[in-house]
Motif scaffolding. Structure first.
Motif: not given
Length: 232
Positions: A21-46
């Motif tokens: 559980l600790g490994f999974t939650v830690g890795l998930f937290a890393c992915t959330v941080q990596a995706r942060r620049p695109w969080f809360g924004k909508l693109s016209f693509e993809h």
């Protein structure tokens, strides 16, 4: 005689679960941080227009009330041109369950549906799917006879793939529609089936939880049933 459970909650088993559980939650937290620049924004693509559609449905519910709209997924706003629910071009390919869960979360988190609330709920789904996959894998591997250390290491593979593969990594933040929303109840149903098989004493309660999970999944992507609530 009732069949003895093949896995008991030994302290070492509990430790293995906590490590995974600790490994999974830690890795998930890393992915959330990596995706942060695109969080809360909508693109016209993809395919982010799918998120925009979900947001449109949820905002109509918030403005007029889901009960008033009979939980219909409406493509047009209320206006002189669209005086009735049917004239507002209801979307009937999927039932409204995927909007309902996101809408409920948005009310609790932000008070109204927003891009951020939809993406947050999508991320929560992603994290819970990864945790469920790891738990399911650990149960199955222990049942196959692997020792706790080996089982824990191997069980970390499915959540790692779920969290780091490009498809889930992108879609489970930026794109939220029925296709993403149904994955969590699907994985939970399989996990409950594994628990039911592993612990015979828990079968009665597991049956109820499985029934609720199945109802959740059907409410998300069951046969088209949005039109039943609309007046003829």
């Amino acid at each position: 005689m009732p069949r003895k459970s093949w896995l008991t909650l030994h302290p070492k088993s509990l430790a293995a679960c906590l490590v995974l559980l600790g490994f999974t939650v830690g890795l998930f937290a890393c992915t959330v941080q990596a995706r942060r620049p695109w969080f809360g924004k909508l693109s016209f693509e993809h395919h982010q227009w799918l998120t925009a559609n979900t947001l449109r449905f949820a905002r109509a519910w918030h403005a007029e009330g889901p009960w008033t709209l009979r939980f219909a997924l409406l493509n047009e706003p209320r206006s002189v041109e669209f005086p009735t629910l049917l004239s507002r071009n209801p979307y009937v390919s999927y039932p409204p369950g995927f909007v309902l869960t996101a809408y409920a979360y948005s009310l609790v988190s932000e008070g109204a549906p927003t891009v951020s609330s939809l993406m947050s709920w999508n991320l929560i789904n992603h994290g819970l799917i990864a945790v469920a996959l790891g738990s399911l894998s650990l149960l199955i591997l222990r049942r196959l006879g692997f020792d706790r250390g080996t089982a824990t290491l191997l069980a970390a593979v499915p959540p790692t793939l779920e969290l780091l593969l490009p498809g889930p990594l992108y879609w489970h933040q930026n794109v939220y529609f029925a296709d993403q929303a149904v994955l969590l109840p699907y994985v939970l149903f399989i996990l409950l089936e594994a628990i039911r098989d592993a612990y015979p004493s828990a079968r009665t309660s597991s049956n109820w939880w499985q029934a609720l999970t199945m109802a959740w999944g059907l409410a998300v992507t069951g046969c088209s049933c949005a039109s039943w609530a609309l007046p003829m």
